[in-house]
Design a protein around this motif. Structure first.
Motif, short mmCIF file in Angstrom:
data_model
loop_
_atom_site.label_atom_id
_atom_site.label_comp_id
_atom_site.label_asym_id
_atom_site.label_seq_id
_atom_site.Cartn_x
_atom_site.Cartn_y
_atom_site.Cartn_z
N LEU A 86 25.20 -2.61 -36.74
CA LEU A 86 25.98 -2.86 -35.52
C LEU A 86 25.89 -1.70 -34.55
N ASP A 87 25.91 -0.48 -35.06
CA ASP A 87 25.78 0.69 -34.20
C ASP A 87 24.43 0.71 -33.51
N GLN A 95 22.73 -1.91 -32.66
CA GLN A 95 22.66 -3.00 -31.70
C GLN A 95 23.49 -2.73 -30.46
N THR A 96 24.63 -2.08 -30.59
CA THR A 96 25.50 -1.83 -29.45
C THR A 96 25.07 -0.57 -28.73
N PRO A 97 25.16 -0.57 -27.40
CA PRO A 97 24.77 0.63 -26.65
C PRO A 97 25.76 1.77 -26.91
N SER A 98 25.28 2.98 -26.84
CA SER A 98 26.14 4.13 -27.09
C SER A 98 27.05 4.38 -25.89
N ALA A 99 28.07 5.19 -26.08
CA ALA A 99 29.02 5.50 -25.01
C ALA A 99 28.34 6.21 -23.85
N GLN A 158 25.39 5.66 -22.72
CA GLN A 158 24.66 4.68 -21.94
C GLN A 158 25.62 3.80 -21.13
N VAL A 159 26.82 3.57 -21.60
CA VAL A 159 27.76 2.68 -20.93
C VAL A 159 28.50 3.41 -19.82
#
Length: 84
Positions: free
Chosen positions: A57-58, A60-64, A66-67
């Motif tokens: 899951l980590d 697949q999800t964008p990191s902080a 990048q957001v």
């Protein structure tokens, strides 16, 4: 020792309670050991599976980093995370 009947065998010369009691306790402890080992193995496998799922899951999800919008401070980012 030679027994002439089944009753003499179970009585074990007057020590049957101790002999069969210790046999029962030994069998119960061996069964408990097998059960505890299986439960420990199951818990270890569950922990490994959870860690692998979390890692997937980590990935697949964008990191902080990048957001977060350009120019936003870390305190704003953390305060938003704490409020939700």
């Amino acid at each position: 020792m030679i027994w002439t009947s089944a009753a003499e065998f179970w009585a074990m010369g007057g020590y049957g309670v101790y002999v069969w009691g210790s046999m029962g306790v030994s069998v119960a402890l061996m069964a408990l050991e097998v059960w505890l080992t299986r439960m420990g193995r199951k818990q270890a496998l569950d922990a490994v599976c959870e860690a692998m799922e979390a890692e997937a899951l980590d990935a697949q999800t964008p990191s902080a980093a990048q957001v977060r919008p350009v120019g936003a401070s870390r305190s704003v980012h953390f305060s938003q995370g704490a409020a939700s």
